[in-house]
Design a protein around this motif. Structure first.
Motif, PDB file in Angstrom:
ATOM      1  N   MET A   1      14.246  10.293 -24.649  1.00 50.38           N
ATOM      2  CA  MET A   1      12.642   9.928 -24.766  1.00 50.38           C
ATOM      3  C   MET A   1      12.361   8.587 -23.954  1.00 50.38           C
ATOM      4  SD  MET A   1      10.659   9.482 -28.004  1.00 50.38           S
ATOM      5  CE  MET A   1       9.194   8.673 -27.979  1.00 50.38           C
ATOM      6  N   ALA A   2      12.498   8.428 -22.544  1.00 49.87           N
ATOM      7  CA  ALA A   2      12.423   7.507 -21.786  1.00 49.87           C
ATOM      8  C   ALA A   2      10.788   7.565 -21.135  1.00 49.87           C
ATOM      9  CB  ALA A   2      13.329   7.418 -20.658  1.00 49.87           C
ATOM     10  N   GLY A   3      10.102   7.199 -22.220  1.00 48.82           N
ATOM     11  CA  GLY A   3       8.561   7.329 -21.943  1.00 48.82           C
ATOM     12  C   GLY A   3       8.009   5.913 -22.225  1.00 48.82           C
ATOM     13  N   ARG A   4       6.457   5.861 -22.216  1.00 47.45           N
ATOM     14  CA  ARG A   4       5.885   4.675 -22.487  1.00 47.45           C
ATOM     15  C   ARG A   4       4.702   4.638 -23.511  1.00 47.45           C
ATOM     16  NH1 ARG A   4       1.229   3.143 -18.053  1.00 47.45           N
ATOM     17  NH2 ARG A   4       0.112   4.289 -19.381  1.00 47.45           N
ATOM     18  N   ILE A   5       4.907   3.771 -24.343  1.00 51.40           N
ATOM     19  CA  ILE A   5       3.838   3.701 -25.755  1.00 51.40           C
ATOM     20  C   ILE A   5       2.990   2.825 -25.284  1.00 51.40           C
ATOM     21  CG2 ILE A   5       3.825   3.180 -28.034  1.00 51.40           C
ATOM     22  CD1 ILE A   5       6.956   4.084 -28.340  1.00 51.40           C
ATOM     23  N   ARG A   6       1.600   2.952 -25.531  1.00 50.03           N
ATOM     24  CA  ARG A   6       0.530   2.270 -25.278  1.00 50.03           C
ATOM     25  C   ARG A   6       0.031   1.986 -26.601  1.00 50.03           C
ATOM     26  NH1 ARG A   6      -3.353   2.390 -20.572  1.00 50.03           N
ATOM     27  NH2 ARG A   6      -1.698   1.230 -19.732  1.00 50.03           N
ATOM     28  N   ARG A  34      11.561  -3.253 -22.308  1.00 48.47           N
ATOM     29  CA  ARG A  34      10.460  -4.156 -21.638  1.00 48.47           C
ATOM     30  C   ARG A  34       9.069  -3.687 -22.350  1.00 48.47           C
ATOM     31  NH1 ARG A  34      10.103  -2.978 -15.960  1.00 48.47           N
ATOM     32  NH2 ARG A  34      10.180  -0.734 -16.357  1.00 48.47           N
ATOM     33  N   PHE A  35       8.242  -4.755 -22.057  1.00 49.90           N
ATOM     34  CA  PHE A  35       6.914  -4.613 -22.493  1.00 49.90           C
ATOM     35  C   PHE A  35       5.993  -5.543 -21.550  1.00 49.90           C
ATOM     36  CE2 PHE A  35       8.791  -8.086 -24.843  1.00 49.90           C
ATOM     37  CZ  PHE A  35       7.638  -8.948 -24.998  1.00 49.90           C
ATOM     38  N   SER A  36       4.635  -4.990 -21.713  1.00 51.67           N
ATOM     39  CA  SER A  36       3.836  -5.865 -21.141  1.00 51.67           C
ATOM     40  C   SER A  36       2.648  -6.156 -22.271  1.00 51.67           C
ATOM     41  CB  SER A  36       3.149  -5.496 -19.855  1.00 51.67           C
ATOM     42  OG  SER A  36       2.463  -4.063 -20.240  1.00 51.67           O
ATOM     43  N   GLY A  37       2.215  -7.316 -22.334  1.00 50.57           N
ATOM     44  CA  GLY A  37       1.285  -7.597 -23.397  1.00 50.57           C
ATOM     45  C   GLY A  37       1.673  -8.653 -24.189  1.00 50.57           C
ATOM     46  N   PRO A  38       0.923  -9.040 -25.213  1.00 53.06           N
ATOM     47  CA  PRO A  38      -0.421  -8.478 -25.518  1.00 53.06           C
ATOM     48  C   PRO A  38      -1.462  -8.987 -24.728  1.00 53.06           C
ATOM     49  CG  PRO A  38       0.050 -10.075 -27.128  1.00 53.06           C
ATOM     50  CD  PRO A  38       1.262 -10.013 -26.330  1.00 53.06           C
ATOM     51  N   ILE A  39      -2.117  -7.931 -24.075  1.00 53.88           N
ATOM     52  CA  ILE A  39      -3.288  -8.041 -23.221  1.00 53.88           C
ATOM     53  C   ILE A  39      -4.637  -8.079 -23.898  1.00 53.88           C
ATOM     54  CG2 ILE A  39      -4.625  -7.383 -21.146  1.00 53.88           C
ATOM     55  CD1 ILE A  39      -1.875  -5.740 -20.503  1.00 53.88           C
ATOM     56  N   PRO A  40      -5.369  -9.407 -23.873  1.00 56.45           N
ATOM     57  CA  PRO A  40      -6.717  -9.453 -24.711  1.00 56.45           C
ATOM     58  C   PRO A  40      -7.566  -8.541 -23.953  1.00 56.45           C
ATOM     59  CG  PRO A  40      -6.283 -11.628 -23.786  1.00 56.45           C
ATOM     60  CD  PRO A  40      -4.987 -10.492 -23.556  1.00 56.45           C
ATOM     61  N   LEU A  41      -8.197  -7.636 -24.671  1.00 51.62           N
ATOM     62  CA  LEU A  41      -9.210  -6.917 -23.933  1.00 51.62           C
ATOM     63  C   LEU A  41     -10.823  -7.593 -24.457  1.00 51.62           C
ATOM     64  CD1 LEU A  41      -8.049  -3.361 -24.883  1.00 51.62           C
ATOM     65  CD2 LEU A  41      -7.963  -4.278 -22.540  1.00 51.62           C
ATOM     66  N   PRO A  42     -11.835  -7.280 -23.925  1.00 56.05           N
ATOM     67  CA  PRO A  42     -13.179  -7.720 -24.172  1.00 56.05           C
ATOM     68  C   PRO A  42     -13.530  -7.395 -25.700  1.00 56.05           C
ATOM     69  CG  PRO A  42     -13.333  -6.556 -22.237  1.00 56.05           C
ATOM     70  CD  PRO A  42     -12.043  -6.058 -22.753  1.00 56.05           C
ATOM     71  N   THR A  43     -14.197  -8.683 -26.170  1.00 57.58           N
ATOM     72  CA  THR A  43     -14.457  -8.569 -27.590  1.00 57.58           C
ATOM     73  C   THR A  43     -16.011  -7.890 -27.650  1.00 57.58           C
ATOM     74  OG1 THR A  43     -13.173 -10.564 -28.065  1.00 57.58           O
ATOM     75  CG2 THR A  43     -15.091 -10.098 -29.596  1.00 57.58           C
ATOM     76  N   ASP A  74       1.919  -2.512 -23.831  1.00 60.96           N
ATOM     77  CA  ASP A  74       2.363  -1.395 -23.469  1.00 60.96           C
ATOM     78  C   ASP A  74       3.943  -1.694 -23.388  1.00 60.96           C
ATOM     79  OD1 ASP A  74       0.550   0.174 -22.338  1.00 60.96           O
ATOM     80  OD2 ASP A  74       0.222  -0.510 -20.612  1.00 60.96           O
ATOM     81  N   ILE A  75       4.815  -0.783 -24.308  1.00 62.91           N
ATOM     82  CA  ILE A  75       6.150  -0.662 -24.198  1.00 62.91           C
ATOM     83  C   ILE A  75       6.811   0.241 -23.240  1.00 62.91           C
ATOM     84  CG2 ILE A  75       8.087  -0.658 -25.842  1.00 62.91           C
ATOM     85  CD1 ILE A  75       6.362  -1.464 -28.096  1.00 62.91           C
ATOM     86  N   LEU A  76       7.653  -0.080 -22.495  1.00 65.58           N
ATOM     87  CA  LEU A  76       8.050   0.752 -21.285  1.00 65.58           C
ATOM     88  C   LEU A  76       9.464   0.978 -21.628  1.00 65.58           C
ATOM     89  CD1 LEU A  76       6.871  -1.778 -18.528  1.00 65.58           C
ATOM     90  CD2 LEU A  76       5.632   0.246 -19.324  1.00 65.58           C
ATOM     91  N   ASP A  77       9.792   2.244 -21.186  1.00 64.91           N
ATOM     92  CA  ASP A  77      11.332   2.674 -21.181  1.00 64.91           C
ATOM     93  C   ASP A  77      11.475   2.962 -22.910  1.00 64.91           C
ATOM     94  OD1 ASP A  77      11.484   2.974 -18.607  1.00 64.91           O
ATOM     95  OD2 ASP A  77      12.291   0.736 -18.353  1.00 64.91           O
ATOM     96  N   THR A  78      10.974   3.623 -23.700  1.00 67.19           N
ATOM     97  CA  THR A  78      11.270   3.414 -25.044  1.00 67.19           C
ATOM     98  C   THR A  78      12.344   4.565 -25.407  1.00 67.19           C
ATOM     99  OG1 THR A  78       9.762   5.420 -25.200  1.00 67.19           O
ATOM    100  CG2 THR A  78       8.873   3.044 -25.574  1.00 67.19           C
ATOM    101  N   ARG A  79      12.990   4.187 -26.343  1.00 67.04           N
ATOM    102  CA  ARG A  79      14.036   5.227 -26.867  1.00 67.04           C
ATOM    103  C   ARG A  79      13.914   5.186 -28.416  1.00 67.04           C
ATOM    104  NH1 ARG A  79      17.488   2.705 -23.251  1.00 67.04           N
ATOM    105  NH2 ARG A  79      17.531   4.118 -21.250  1.00 67.04           N
TER     106      ARG A  79
END
Length: 102
Positions: A1-6, A34-43, A74-79
């Motif tokens: 299960m090497a996908g991405r979780i958003r 590996r992950f990216s974030g937390p990215i703040p989105l517009p309030t 985003d969490i990349l390369d999930t297991r």
């Protein structure tokens, strides 16, 4: 299960959403992903005007504002162990979590 979780988080209180994002990031770090974030989105801010008294003084009004804070992780390369750790995670009440597996 090497996908991405958003993961999208929404809350009215910025302290709660930051705590939930920190918990998710800490879980991703523990599993070695590996992950990216937390990215703040517009309030988003919703303004509401309300009469102070229903029968007199139409010009006398109260103004309220309800802000919705959002974060994206985003969490990349999930297991499977990452998914298991995220499902066991206890997030604070008042935080709406949307999870998309891609």
């Amino acid at each position: 299960m090497a996908g991405r979780i958003r993961i999208r988080l929404k809350a009215f209180d910025h302290a709660l959403i930051d705590q939930a994002a920190a918990d998710i990031v800490r879980t991703a770090e523990k599993t070695g992903r590996r992950f990216s974030g937390p990215i703040p989105l517009p309030t988003k801010a919703a303004a509401v005007d309300r009469a102070q008294e229903p029968h007199i003084d139409k010009k006398s009004r109260e103004q309220f504002e309800l802000k919705t804070h959002k974060r994206l992780i985003d969490i990349l390369d999930t297991r499977s162990q990452t998914v298991d750790a995220l499902t066991k995670l206890d997030l604070p009440a008042g935080v709406d979590v949307e999870i998309k597996v891609q």
